[in-house]
Write a protein that holds these residues in place. Structure first.
Motif, PDB file in Angstrom:
ATOM      1  N   ARG A  64      -3.677   2.051  -3.154  1.00 47.87           N
ATOM      2  CA  ARG A  64      -3.490   3.456  -2.761  1.00 47.87           C
ATOM      3  C   ARG A  64      -4.465   3.784  -1.636  1.00 47.87           C
ATOM      4  O   ARG A  64      -5.624   3.341  -1.648  1.00 47.87           O
ATOM      5  N   SER A  65      -3.982   4.544  -0.669  1.00 48.42           N
ATOM      6  CA  SER A  65      -4.850   4.999   0.415  1.00 48.42           C
ATOM      7  C   SER A  65      -4.412   6.397   0.806  1.00 48.42           C
ATOM      8  O   SER A  65      -3.391   6.909   0.331  1.00 48.42           O
ATOM      9  N   ARG A  66      -5.186   7.012   1.650  1.00 49.11           N
ATOM     10  CA  ARG A  66      -4.886   8.366   2.111  1.00 49.11           C
ATOM     11  C   ARG A  66      -4.981   8.399   3.615  1.00 49.11           C
ATOM     12  O   ARG A  66      -5.924   7.854   4.201  1.00 49.11           O
ATOM     13  N   ALA A  67      -4.007   9.035   4.253  1.00 50.32           N
ATOM     14  CA  ALA A  67      -4.011   9.108   5.719  1.00 50.32           C
ATOM     15  C   ALA A  67      -5.125  10.041   6.193  1.00 50.32           C
ATOM     16  O   ALA A  67      -5.504  10.978   5.506  1.00 50.32           O
TER      17      ALA A  67
ATOM     18  N   SER B 247       4.369  10.441   1.293  1.00 46.98           N
ATOM     19  CA  SER B 247       3.817   9.105   1.116  1.00 46.98           C
ATOM     20  C   SER B 247       4.604   8.092   1.931  1.00 46.98           C
ATOM     21  O   SER B 247       5.753   8.329   2.326  1.00 46.98           O
TER      22      SER B 247
ATOM     23  N   HIS C  28       1.157   9.921  -6.328  1.00 50.39           N
ATOM     24  CA  HIS C  28       0.454  10.017  -5.043  1.00 50.39           C
ATOM     25  C   HIS C  28      -1.054  10.168  -5.194  1.00 50.39           C
ATOM     26  O   HIS C  28      -1.763  10.271  -4.195  1.00 50.39           O
TER      27      HIS C  28
ATOM     28  N   THR D  19       0.831  -1.202   0.000  1.00 46.06           N
ATOM     29  CA  THR D  19       0.000   0.000   0.000  1.00 46.06           C
ATOM     30  C   THR D  19       0.863   1.250   0.000  1.00 46.06           C
ATOM     31  O   THR D  19       1.812   1.364   0.785  1.00 46.06           O
TER      32      THR D  19
ATOM     33  N   THR E  14       0.461   5.022   0.905  1.00 45.20           N
ATOM     34  CA  THR E  14      -0.425   5.926   1.630  1.00 45.20           C
ATOM     35  C   THR E  14       0.015   7.359   1.404  1.00 45.20           C
ATOM     36  O   THR E  14       1.162   7.717   1.682  1.00 45.20           O
ATOM     37  N   THR E  15      -0.886   8.170   0.864  1.00 39.97           N
ATOM     38  CA  THR E  15      -0.612   9.588   0.643  1.00 39.97           C
ATOM     39  C   THR E  15      -0.952  10.370   1.902  1.00 39.97           C
ATOM     40  O   THR E  15      -1.960  10.095   2.562  1.00 39.97           O
TER      41      THR E  15
END
Length: 372
Positions: free
Chosen positions: A369-372, A246, A51, A17, A19-20
């Motif tokens: 892909r994920s986002r914090a 990231s 990203h 993964t 993570t942005t």
């Protein structure tokens, strides 16, 4: 009678993964704002430098960026669909331009040749906002100095179909962080601007600097600065500390205790020097891990950095964890902004003999892909 049993639950691991980190992007925009009075264009080419274009754009605009920049006018549609309403400039357009879509999506276009401008005029069905692109020393696009007057003549003859709103160029040596290296390009940009104004166009938005010029040379700022790599924590001049935006993580998928002299990976190019534990991490060159790495490359597992050993495979890397054994499912951090045991993107670039840009833009599509 046969009793049918429900199948056991699948063994689940943390998938590779990326993570942005929007807070880091916002901090980098704030850092840029501290060194310039110019407007900021957030450049989200190459899916936001790997990203996520929408995620990076949203974070940058929320932090004060007033423009967005993309490679292709077609890329702007995604940003518009996501609700981003700030001006957008597309300046490469390798697949050509759909002039009608450009008008619908309210996208500005950079035009760097007489031929390109004539084609745009022929295709336009509604007024198109144009930034004339001068070759300021890169020889990689942009109108040559000797053809600039003809470009202006074509623009004037186009009448209301072409609205010249900007002039742009690129700095070929901004990463040297030396104003003397940029001086010729700055002069050419001023001359291009003045010629456009004399031709009767204006007001104009003039822009030349990307991340490195923005951070190191105020003479390059003009009205607008284009910041792309800097949004995600990369300063090509390596003079300003920005925040990595990231984190790449993956699971340990296999662990073993091996004897001294055990060959690791294809070709047996590495052999263990003593009894040790090996952990296999579920990412490889198909996921963006550079195949050719110098000695010293490593990942973080359990709070410590452990070296990568043997050749990088398509789907896996092998890590020597010494006296520690990590069970299947333990999370490894390939790179991230935390420092200490966690490698940075800049370290990965040095290990691969490349630049940080290629590391973050090279993360493969199998990586979630994920986002914090």
């Amino acid at each position: 009678m046969t009793l049918l049993l429900a199948p056991p639950p699948l063994s689940r691991l943390h998938a590779p993964t990326l993570t942005t980190l929007p807070a880091a992007i916002a901090a980098n925009v704030d850092r840029v704002r501290s060194v310039t009075a110019a407007r900021i264009m957030a450049v989200v080419k190459a899916d936001g430098y790997g990203h996520g274009a929408v995620a990076v754009a949203r974070a940058a605009v929320a932090a004060g960026a007033e423009w967005l920049g993309v490679t292709d006018a077609a890329d702007a549609a995604e940003l518009r669909e996501a609700g981003l309403d700030v001006p957008i400039l597309a300046w490469l357009n390798p697949a050509g331009v759909d002039a009608a879509q450009v008008a619908r999506d309210r996208v500005d276009l950079a035009v760097g040749s007489v031929e390109e401008l004539r084609q745009l005029v022929a295709d336009a069905v509604a007024p198109v906002r144009v930034h004339l692109h001068m070759d300021t020393g890169m020889s990689r696009g942009g109108c040559p100095v000797g053809e600039w007057d003809e470009l202006l003549r074509v623009a004037r003859a186009a009448g209301p179909l072409i609205e010249v709103v900007g002039v742009m160029g690129h700095l070929p040596r901004a990463d040297e962080a030396d104003a003397r290296a940029n001086a010729a390009s700055v002069l050419r940009m001023r001359q291009a601007r003045d010629a456009v104004l004399r031709a009767g166009f204006g007001p104009l938005l003039v822009h030349l600097a990307a991340t490195a010029g923005t951070l190191t040379d105020p003479s390059t700022h003009f009205d607008l600065v284009r910041v792309g790599a800097g949004l995600v924590g990369i300063d090509p001049s390596e003079t300003v500390q920005l925040r990595g935006a990231s984190r790449l993580t993956a699971s340990v998928v296999h662990s073993s205790l091996v004897r001294a002299g055990t060959a690791v990976g294809y070709g047996g190019t590495y052999a263990t020097r003593h009894e040790t534990h090996l952990s296999v991490i579920g990412v490889g060159y198909a996921d963006g891990i550079p195949r050719e790495l110098s000695e010293g490359a490593g990942v973080e597992i359990g709070g410590s950095r452990h070296p990568i050993v043997g050749r990088v495979s398509m789907d896996q890397i092998v890590v020597d964890t010494g006296a520690r054994s990590f069970p299947r499912g333990t999370i490894a951090t390939v790179f991230g902004p935390e420092g200490a045991a966690v490698p940075s993107v800049q370290e990965w670039a040095r290990w691969a003999g490349t630049i940080p840009h290629t590391i973050v833009t090279g993360i493969g599509p199998r990586v979630q892909r994920s986002r914090a």
